[in-house]
Write a protein that holds these residues in place. Structure first.
Motif, PDB file in Angstrom:
ATOM      1  N   ILE A   1      48.857  13.069  46.167  1.00 31.42           N
ATOM      2  CA  ILE A   1      48.286  11.751  46.485  1.00 31.42           C
ATOM      3  C   ILE A   1      48.612  11.345  47.919  1.00 31.42           C
ATOM      4  N   VAL A   2      49.863  11.511  48.314  1.00 30.07           N
ATOM      5  CA  VAL A   2      50.258  11.152  49.685  1.00 30.07           C
ATOM      6  C   VAL A   2      49.490  12.003  50.691  1.00 30.07           C
ATOM      7  N   SER A   3      49.390  13.292  50.410  1.00 24.33           N
ATOM      8  CA  SER A   3      48.668  14.192  51.303  1.00 24.33           C
ATOM      9  C   SER A   3      47.195  13.814  51.415  1.00 24.33           C
ATOM     10  N   PHE A   4      46.576  13.489  50.288  1.00 21.43           N
ATOM     11  CA  PHE A   4      45.164  13.102  50.293  1.00 21.43           C
ATOM     12  C   PHE A   4      44.929  11.866  51.154  1.00 21.43           C
ATOM     13  N   PHE A   5      45.671  10.803  50.880  1.00 18.63           N
ATOM     14  CA  PHE A   5      45.437   9.557  51.604  1.00 18.63           C
ATOM     15  C   PHE A   5      45.791   9.671  53.085  1.00 18.63           C
ATOM     16  N   TRP A   6      46.882  10.370  53.388  1.00 19.45           N
ATOM     17  CA  TRP A   6      47.284  10.509  54.784  1.00 19.45           C
ATOM     18  C   TRP A   6      46.284  11.374  55.548  1.00 19.45           C
ATOM     19  N   SER A   7      45.823  12.466  54.932  1.00 17.62           N
ATOM     20  CA  SER A   7      44.828  13.322  55.590  1.00 17.62           C
ATOM     21  C   SER A   7      43.525  12.571  55.824  1.00 17.62           C
ATOM     22  N   MET A   8      43.092  11.813  54.830  1.00 15.17           N
ATOM     23  CA  MET A   8      41.858  11.044  54.997  1.00 15.17           C
ATOM     24  C   MET A   8      42.026   9.980  56.080  1.00 15.17           C
TER      25      MET A   8
ATOM     26  N   ASN B   1      40.278   9.568  63.581  1.00 15.06           N
ATOM     27  CA  ASN B   1      39.798  10.399  64.682  1.00 15.06           C
ATOM     28  C   ASN B   1      38.286  10.599  64.692  1.00 15.06           C
ATOM     29  N   LEU B   2      37.657  10.634  63.521  1.00 11.72           N
ATOM     30  CA  LEU B   2      36.226  10.926  63.454  1.00 11.72           C
ATOM     31  C   LEU B   2      35.378   9.767  62.954  1.00 11.72           C
ATOM     32  N   GLY B   3      36.006   8.680  62.564  1.00 14.24           N
ATOM     33  CA  GLY B   3      35.266   7.522  62.083  1.00 14.24           C
ATOM     34  C   GLY B   3      34.892   7.642  60.613  1.00 14.24           C
ATOM     35  N   PHE B   4      34.158   6.645  60.145  1.00 12.90           N
ATOM     36  CA  PHE B   4      33.804   6.569  58.730  1.00 12.90           C
ATOM     37  C   PHE B   4      32.937   7.739  58.281  1.00 12.90           C
ATOM     38  N   ILE B   5      31.951   8.100  59.085  1.00 10.96           N
ATOM     39  CA  ILE B   5      31.045   9.194  58.715  1.00 10.96           C
ATOM     40  C   ILE B   5      31.829  10.512  58.646  1.00 10.96           C
ATOM     41  N   GLY B   6      32.713  10.735  59.595  1.00 17.52           N
ATOM     42  CA  GLY B   6      33.564  11.926  59.551  1.00 17.52           C
ATOM     43  C   GLY B   6      34.447  11.930  58.323  1.00 17.52           C
ATOM     44  N   GLY B   7      34.957  10.760  57.950  1.00 16.27           N
ATOM     45  CA  GLY B   7      35.765  10.642  56.737  1.00 16.27           C
ATOM     46  C   GLY B   7      34.957  10.906  55.482  1.00 16.27           C
ATOM     47  N   LEU B   8      33.717  10.455  55.478  1.00 15.19           N
ATOM     48  CA  LEU B   8      32.840  10.695  54.334  1.00 15.19           C
ATOM     49  C   LEU B   8      32.536  12.186  54.180  1.00 15.19           C
ATOM     50  N   ILE B   9      32.256  12.842  55.262  1.00  9.07           N
ATOM     51  CA  ILE B   9      32.024  14.292  55.223  1.00  9.07           C
ATOM     52  C   ILE B   9      33.295  15.013  54.795  1.00  9.07           C
ATOM     53  N   ALA B  10      34.440  14.597  55.329  1.00  7.34           N
ATOM     54  CA  ALA B  10      35.715  15.220  54.969  1.00  7.34           C
ATOM     55  C   ALA B  10      36.028  15.045  53.491  1.00  7.34           C
ATOM     56  N   PHE B  11      35.612  13.923  52.920  1.00  9.45           N
ATOM     57  CA  PHE B  11      35.843  13.691  51.498  1.00  9.45           C
ATOM     58  C   PHE B  11      35.087  14.715  50.649  1.00  9.45           C
ATOM     59  N   PHE B  12      33.884  15.053  51.071  1.00  7.74           N
ATOM     60  CA  PHE B  12      33.089  15.999  50.289  1.00  7.74           C
ATOM     61  C   PHE B  12      33.513  17.450  50.481  1.00  7.74           C
ATOM     62  N   VAL B  13      34.211  17.735  51.548  1.00  5.55           N
ATOM     63  CA  VAL B  13      34.778  19.073  51.747  1.00  5.55           C
ATOM     64  C   VAL B  13      36.309  18.972  51.688  1.00  5.55           C
ATOM     65  N   LEU B  14      36.784  18.263  50.682  1.00  3.99           N
ATOM     66  CA  LEU B  14      38.196  17.895  50.572  1.00  3.99           C
ATOM     67  C   LEU B  14      39.172  19.064  50.679  1.00  3.99           C
ATOM     68  N   PRO B  15      38.936  20.192  50.036  1.00  7.88           N
ATOM     69  CA  PRO B  15      39.926  21.273  50.187  1.00  7.88           C
ATOM     70  C   PRO B  15      40.120  21.700  51.640  1.00  7.88           C
ATOM     71  N   VAL B  16      39.053  21.697  52.406  1.00 10.90           N
ATOM     72  CA  VAL B  16      39.165  22.058  53.820  1.00 10.90           C
ATOM     73  C   VAL B  16      39.944  20.987  54.573  1.00 10.90           C
ATOM     74  N   THR B  17      39.722  19.740  54.219  1.00  9.64           N
ATOM     75  CA  THR B  17      40.433  18.619  54.848  1.00  9.64           C
ATOM     76  C   THR B  17      41.929  18.730  54.592  1.00  9.64           C
ATOM     77  N   ILE B  18      42.302  18.943  53.336  1.00 14.18           N
ATOM     78  CA  ILE B  18      43.719  19.044  52.979  1.00 14.18           C
ATOM     79  C   ILE B  18      44.346  20.275  53.627  1.00 14.18           C
ATOM     80  N   LEU B  19      43.563  21.325  53.817  1.00 11.79           N
ATOM     81  CA  LEU B  19      44.079  22.556  54.403  1.00 11.79           C
ATOM     82  C   LEU B  19      44.365  22.399  55.896  1.00 11.79           C
ATOM     83  N   PHE B  20      43.442  21.787  56.641  1.00 11.62           N
ATOM     84  CA  PHE B  20      43.558  21.770  58.098  1.00 11.62           C
ATOM     85  C   PHE B  20      44.123  20.488  58.702  1.00 11.62           C
ATOM     86  N   ALA B  21      44.011  19.363  58.041  1.00  9.68           N
ATOM     87  CA  ALA B  21      44.486  18.103  58.626  1.00  9.68           C
ATOM     88  C   ALA B  21      45.986  18.109  58.930  1.00  9.68           C
TER      89      ALA B  21
END
Length: 81
Positions: free
Chosen positions: A14-21, A27-47
């Protein structure tokens, strides 16, 4: 002990998810966050690596990967129930 491992898995996830998002949205704004949400495993991996290399703060990496490692070790060492 298995319950403790599950709490650590859940808490670090949970901490990792919210902090990564939060990092992505900052850094990328709301649209970047929305895209990152849909590719969540990649977000958690690289953020966590992005935060570590760009700011020198490796805490997110320690929580994301360290929490999983610690919980796995506790789970493996506990008796099967």
């Amino acid at each position: 002990m298995k319950a403790l491992a599950m709490i650590i898995y859940f808490g670090s996830g949970i901490v990792s998810f919210f902090w990564s998002m939060a990092v992505i949205i900052e850094n990328l704004g709301f649209i970047g966050g929305l895209i990152a949400f849909f590719v969540l495993p990649v977000t958690i991996l690289f953020a966590p690596f992005y935060v570590g290399f760009s700011t020198g703060n490796w805490t997110l990496l320690a929580i994301t990967y360290g929490g999983g490692v610690v919980a796995t070790i506790i789970s493996a060492l506990s008796k099967d129930e």
